[in-house]
Design a protein around this motif. Structure first.
Motif, mmCIF file in Angstrom:
data_model
loop_
_atom_site.group_PDB
_atom_site.id
_atom_site.type_symbol
_atom_site.label_atom_id
_atom_site.label_comp_id
_atom_site.label_asym_id
_atom_site.label_seq_id
_atom_site.Cartn_x
_atom_site.Cartn_y
_atom_site.Cartn_z
ATOM 1 N N LYS A 39 -14.618 2.699 -3.024
ATOM 2 C CA LYS A 39 -15.532 1.976 -2.144
ATOM 3 C C LYS A 39 -14.816 1.355 -0.952
ATOM 4 O O LYS A 39 -15.224 1.488 0.190
ATOM 5 C CB LYS A 39 -16.229 0.884 -2.940
ATOM 6 N N LYS A 40 -13.762 0.652 -1.276
ATOM 7 C CA LYS A 40 -13.047 -0.093 -0.231
ATOM 8 C C LYS A 40 -11.558 0.190 -0.415
ATOM 9 O O LYS A 40 -10.959 -0.267 -1.383
ATOM 10 C CB LYS A 40 -13.323 -1.588 -0.443
ATOM 11 N N CYS A 41 -11.031 1.002 0.459
ATOM 12 C CA CYS A 41 -9.632 1.397 0.269
ATOM 13 C C CYS A 41 -8.785 1.051 1.484
ATOM 14 O O CYS A 41 -9.248 1.113 2.626
ATOM 15 C CB CYS A 41 -9.526 2.902 0.039
ATOM 16 N N CYS A 42 -7.559 0.725 1.201
ATOM 17 C CA CYS A 42 -6.630 0.455 2.288
ATOM 18 C C CYS A 42 -5.338 1.206 2.001
ATOM 19 O O CYS A 42 -4.781 1.088 0.914
ATOM 20 C CB CYS A 42 -6.366 -1.046 2.391
ATOM 21 N N LEU A 65 -4.767 -8.320 0.032
ATOM 22 C CA LEU A 65 -5.643 -7.146 0.112
ATOM 23 C C LEU A 65 -6.400 -6.958 -1.193
ATOM 24 O O LEU A 65 -7.598 -6.662 -1.210
ATOM 25 C CB LEU A 65 -4.816 -5.893 0.419
ATOM 26 N N CYS A 66 -5.687 -7.119 -2.309
ATOM 27 C CA CYS A 66 -6.312 -6.920 -3.619
ATOM 28 C C CYS A 66 -7.424 -7.952 -3.835
ATOM 29 O O CYS A 66 -8.506 -7.620 -4.329
ATOM 30 C CB CYS A 66 -5.284 -7.018 -4.738
ATOM 31 N N ASN A 67 -7.131 -9.188 -3.461
ATOM 32 C CA ASN A 67 -8.137 -10.242 -3.614
ATOM 33 C C ASN A 67 -9.367 -9.950 -2.774
ATOM 34 O O ASN A 67 -10.480 -10.301 -3.144
ATOM 35 C CB ASN A 67 -7.555 -11.602 -3.207
ATOM 36 N N ALA A 68 -9.133 -9.292 -1.638
ATOM 37 C CA ALA A 68 -10.269 -8.961 -0.767
ATOM 38 C C ALA A 68 -11.012 -7.730 -1.281
ATOM 39 O O ALA A 68 -11.939 -7.252 -0.641
ATOM 40 C CB ALA A 68 -9.780 -8.734 0.658
ATOM 41 N N GLY A 69 -10.584 -7.175 -2.420
ATOM 42 C CA GLY A 69 -11.308 -6.078 -3.046
ATOM 43 C C GLY A 69 -10.890 -4.694 -2.604
ATOM 44 O O GLY A 69 -11.578 -3.718 -2.866
ATOM 45 N N TYR A 70 -9.766 -4.590 -1.953
ATOM 46 C CA TYR A 70 -9.300 -3.271 -1.536
ATOM 47 C C TYR A 70 -8.558 -2.571 -2.664
ATOM 48 O O TYR A 70 -7.809 -3.208 -3.412
ATOM 49 C CB TYR A 70 -8.328 -3.400 -0.349
ATOM 50 N N SER A 71 -8.740 -1.270 -2.772
ATOM 51 C CA SER A 71 -7.845 -0.466 -3.605
ATOM 52 C C SER A 71 -6.682 -0.048 -2.712
ATOM 53 O O SER A 71 -6.886 0.293 -1.555
ATOM 54 C CB SER A 71 -8.547 0.798 -4.110
ATOM 55 N N ILE A 72 -5.490 -0.067 -3.281
ATOM 56 C CA ILE A 72 -4.315 0.264 -2.478
ATOM 57 C C ILE A 72 -4.012 1.753 -2.610
ATOM 58 O O ILE A 72 -3.745 2.246 -3.705
ATOM 59 C CB ILE A 72 -3.089 -0.554 -2.917
ATOM 60 N N GLU A 90 0.748 -5.574 -10.333
ATOM 61 C CA GLU A 90 1.138 -6.907 -10.795
ATOM 62 C C GLU A 90 0.033 -7.933 -10.574
ATOM 63 O O GLU A 90 -0.172 -8.824 -11.392
ATOM 64 C CB GLU A 90 2.412 -7.373 -10.066
ATOM 65 N N CYS A 91 -0.664 -7.804 -9.424
ATOM 66 C CA CYS A 91 -1.683 -8.830 -9.176
ATOM 67 C C CYS A 91 -3.061 -8.342 -9.613
ATOM 68 O O CYS A 91 -4.090 -8.877 -9.200
ATOM 69 C CB CYS A 91 -1.676 -9.279 -7.714
ATOM 70 N N GLY A 92 -3.083 -7.312 -10.450
ATOM 71 C CA GLY A 92 -4.336 -6.876 -11.066
ATOM 72 C C GLY A 92 -5.233 -6.075 -10.144
ATOM 73 O O GLY A 92 -6.420 -5.915 -10.405
ATOM 74 N N GLY A 93 -4.676 -5.548 -9.077
ATOM 75 C CA GLY A 93 -5.477 -4.750 -8.153
ATOM 76 C C GLY A 93 -5.532 -3.297 -8.573
ATOM 77 O O GLY A 93 -4.954 -2.899 -9.581
ATOM 78 N N CYS A 94 -6.270 -2.509 -7.798
ATOM 79 C CA CYS A 94 -6.422 -1.095 -8.102
ATOM 80 C C CYS A 94 -5.467 -0.273 -7.256
ATOM 81 O O CYS A 94 -5.261 -0.562 -6.084
ATOM 82 C CB CYS A 94 -7.849 -0.666 -7.793
ATOM 83 N N ALA A 95 -4.869 0.748 -7.867
ATOM 84 C CA ALA A 95 -3.928 1.572 -7.129
ATOM 85 C C ALA A 95 -4.378 3.020 -7.180
ATOM 86 O O ALA A 95 -4.769 3.526 -8.229
ATOM 87 C CB ALA A 95 -2.538 1.422 -7.722
ATOM 88 N N ILE A 96 -4.348 3.684 -6.042
ATOM 89 C CA ILE A 96 -4.639 5.117 -5.997
ATOM 90 C C ILE A 96 -3.422 5.818 -5.401
ATOM 91 O O ILE A 96 -3.045 5.560 -4.261
ATOM 92 C CB ILE A 96 -5.882 5.423 -5.132
#
Lengths: 279, 523
Positions: A39-42, A65-72, A90-96
């Motif tokens: 949905k929201k990727c950076c 970026l992760c807090n703002a809802g971006y997938s990295i 590490e900060c619980g974000g999504c990685a692609i």
């Protein structure tokens, strides 16, 4: 190992990838496929030779970026790419992660471990190459178009003069994505590419919004006379080695080292390979 | 020959065998028999060099103008079960033959006076330099044998031992005249050890090194607390020069220490001809192709290796990552125990190996990582591989890690005044010695412990009490710099030394702050 294939005709095939040229026919993937993740990727890309500055920037940037809802989204090369993913996990974000080689091919050690972690952490590993296709010089630039296509934002953290990340930047421009580059020290060879991107107006300059105010706040801290002397010197003359600071201030090296450490603890200075600079 | 009537056929002459760093008295028994086929045998576990001495002794006696007895000669080296090696039995065997054949008059087959004979013979009768002469002098004193006859070239080695008359022997002819009482050899004067040590001139003085304030400071701390030191920096930064200047800031050798070092060099045969004593702390810089045996010692008759040759001094490993990993790993045990035991077919030998490790390395294979002017051409993986060549356990044993900047020539050349104002080694050494005195007082109850670097965690807790404020500071630093438990203790030990250099009883936060800067950060 649990890799799967998703074809162009599949309804779950990301809309963003349909528009890319050359055409992406199919995608192999590992991990749990959820459309939400796209949905929201950076995209965060950069040099394989990451400097400590680059690392520092990532440490500030990725959690935000992760807090703002971006997938990295990144290319899983060592250096900036892998660091970005590590921090995201590490900060619980999504990685692609987009591979520049076949989905089943053995990656180098560092990447292999990271791939497992990304899959465990609910992220995705994608590749348009089947089985054990090995990496070629042309697979990496090809892979870059997918990195860019998936993301609405592309951030180049560090890039040398002829870095591969500049190719990603060019693609971002072609595909009309928002392109940001992290400005770096003008002496740093790993920031020549990013600084050029900003200077030529191709990319916007990436700024951490509160950096400036934080710095002001830090400098508001009470420094004693001897600390002031060192800070003043670095402020005016720029980054410097300990030997030179010691010579300029006329204080012994031991004394200076001790002062510098205390200033680093307070977050006013930072050091890289014996060179001290203001944060 | 004047004495045609030979009464005695058995002669006994004393000599010395060296086993490792120990000397053992050897009785050389020579029997010259009228009966039997003419022959010349040597028994008593003699090696090749000893049995070859037959040819040397025969020719030396003949070429001195004496007659070699055409009889059945048997030489026994007692104790017969101790392996003997080396060429130093030539002289006692020759003297024994001359005594037994009556060419020299002795007392009942013993040499005219009780003495040790030690030396190799040339075919012309000259007496040649051989290793271990200092040990001969030491054994003579221990066994209360008043006289030693040793090669003139090595005689000064034994001359440092008081109470022993050392006769420097030039050739067999002089010795025969001396023993016959025709013309006496002038004995050596006893050499005073202390003035010789004080006269010693260092290789390079610290004042000759321009810039590099941090590296010099680290060297001072290293010398004061016995901390091992790693210098990392690009080629040409001056790492090697600093290492060479390093011994000059170490406290001078004590007379006993000097003898201890000389003993090792004497056994290894590495004292230069005419040198009586090792006057300065040894500085060894083995090449990175050195083998395991070369480093720790060995051989069928174990000889001291580089780590023992640097005993009480400095072992400098230049280009540390270039050393093979297995070679570096063997350093671990001697670094803990400060001694190394080597077991070989010929027996087991212990050599002392209490050295300070000084190492240097380039930051990456090309050497220019983070160089201000040149760009590094190494990839991250290549650098990773290069770094992995030094194992964790070795890095753990190094307390001080220092980054050495490349010398900025333009900045230094401008300011001659600054260069001239550099401290000399003597000034630095004064401070180092004061700091060492403090440590000696601290460890008076801990046997075998002299420096802060030797402290275990237990001693750190006893001797390095931190105030609550300092403890908080250290904790904050440990969190910020991600210090492991081991690194934490290393910081405290180094801080202890920094405080000792300053002459302060309590460790304060600025000591901790400086110590943190030497953490394992540069490698």
């Amino acid at each position: 190992m649990g890799e799967d294939l998703i074809g162009r005709d599949d309804k779950n095939f990301p809309e963003k990838l349909r528009v890319v040229k050359p055409v992406v026919k199919q995608i192999w993937y590992r991990g749990k496929w959820e459309n939400n993740i796209f949905k929201k990727c950076c995209a965060v890309v950069g040099s394989r030779k990451m400097s400590r500055y680059g690392k520092q920037v990532l440490a500030e940037m990725i959690p935000k970026l992760c807090n703002a809802g971006y997938s990295i989204v990144s290319g899983l090369m060592y250096g900036v790419d892998q660091e970005a993913h590590k921090l995201a996990l590490e900060c619980g974000g999504c990685a692609i992660g987009i591979l520049g080689w076949g989905i089943e091919a053995k990656s180098e050690e560092g990447a292999d471990k990271l791939i497992e972690k990304i899959v465990e952490g609910g992220g995705l590993i994608l590749s348009e190459y089947p089985d054990k296709t090995s990496a070629r010089t042309w697979t990496f630039p090809q892979r870059n178009r997918i990195v860019v296509a998936l993301s609405e934002k592309v951030i180049v953290v560090e890039a040398g003069e002829k870095s591969g990340s500049l190719h990603t930047a060019a693609l971002a421009r072609k595909q009309g994505k928002e392109l940001l580059a992290v400005p770096g020290p003008i002496f740093s060879p790993t920031s020549v590419g990013t600084n050029n991107l900003i200077a030529s107006g191709v990319a916007k300059s990436f700024m951490l919004k509160n950096t400036h105010s934080e710095q002001v706040q830090r400098l508001g801290m009470k420094l004693n006379e001897s600390e002031e002397e060192v800070v003043g010197l670095l402020k005016i003359e720029g980054p410097m080695g300990v030997n030179e600071i010691s010579r300029r201030t006329g204080s012994g090296a031991g004394e200076i080292l001790s002062r510098l450490m205390k200033l680093e603890m307070s977050g006013i200075l930072s050091e890289e390979r014996g060179i001290w600079r203001m944060l | 020959m004047e004495n045609a009537i030979v009464k005695l056929m058995l002669a006994r002459v004393k000599s010395v065998a060296t086993v490792g760093l120990e000397a053992v008295e050897v009785m050389v028994e020579v029997d010259v028999a009228e009966k039997g086929f003419p022959a010349f045998d040597i028994v008593g576990l003699a090696d090749k060099a000893v049995s070859e001495s037959r040819a040397r002794v025969r020719k030396a006696i003949e070429n001195t103008g004496m007659e070699f007895p055409d009889k059945r000669i048997t030489v026994n080296l007692a104790p017969a079960n101790l392996p003997k090696e080396g060429s130093n039995y030539d002289l006692p065997i020759a003297v024994g033959i001359l005594l037994a054949s009556g060419a020299i008059e002795g007392r009942d087959g013993l040499s005219p006076t009780e003495a040790y004979y030690y030396g190799e013979l040339g075919l012309d009768g000259s007496v040649k330099h051989c290793r271990g002469v200092l040990l001969v002098g030491m054994l003579a004193r221990a066994k209360k044998v008043c006289e030693v006859y040793v090669p003139i070239e090595a005689a000064s080695e034994a001359a440092v031992i008081p109470g022993v008359t050392v006769y420097p022997v030039r050739n067999l002819e002089d010795l025969i005249r001396h023993l016959r009482g025709d013309k006496f050899i002038e004995p050596m004067k006893t050499l005073e050890i202390l003035p010789m040590i004080e006269d010693a001139v260092p290789l390079i003085d610290m004042a000759e090194i321009t810039g590099q304030e941090v590296a010099k400071r680290a060297a001072e701390i290293s010398a004061a607390g016995g901390h091992n030191l790693l210098l990392v920096g690009p080629p040409g930064a001056g790492k090697t020069m600093l290492a060479k200047a390093f011994p000059s800031i170490l406290p001078p050798l004590l007379p006993e220490e000097s003898l201890e070092v000389t003993r090792i060099y004497s056994v290894a045969g590495m004292l230069p001809t005419g040198t009586a004593l090792m006057r300065t702390r040894p500085f060894r810089s083995p090449h990175h192709t050195t083998s395991m045996v070369g480093l720790i010692g060995g051989g069928s008759n174990p000889m001291p290796g580089e780590i023992s040759l640097s005993h009480l001094g400095v072992l400098f490993l230049d280009e540390l990552p270039e050393f093979s990993r297995s070679v570096l790993e063997v350093l671990r045990q001697p670094m803990e125990d400060q001694t190394v035991s080597i077991t070989r077919a010929m027996g087991k030998v212990s050599y002392p190996a209490s050295f300070l490790l000084l190492a240097s390395a380039n930051p990456c294979p090309c050497g220019y990582l983070n160089h201000p002017l040149k760009e590094c051409v190494c990839g991250e993986r290549l650098i990773g591989k290069y770094r992995a060549r030094i194992s964790g356990p070795i890095l753990d044993r190094i307390d001080l890690h220092v980054w050495v900047d490349p010398v900025e020539v333009n900045k230094l050349a401008l300011d001659d005044k600054e260069i001239n104002s550099c401290e000399t080694s003597l000034v630095v050494r004064e401070r180092v010695m004061k700091a060492r005195e403090r440590q000696q007082r601290r460890f008076v109850k801990n046997k075998g412990m002299y420096t802060n670097a030797q402290m275990g965690n237990k001693q750190v807790k006893i001797y390095c009490k931190l105030s609550e404020e300092v403890k908080q500071f250290l904790k904050a630093a440990a969190t910020k710099y991600d210090l492991s438990a081991r690194a934490y203790f290393k910081v405290i030990k180094v801080a202890r030394t920094i405080a000792d250099l300053e002459g302060v009883q309590d460790i304060m936060s600025n000591h901790i702050a400086e110590a943190v800067q030497y953490r394992e950060n540069v490698w």
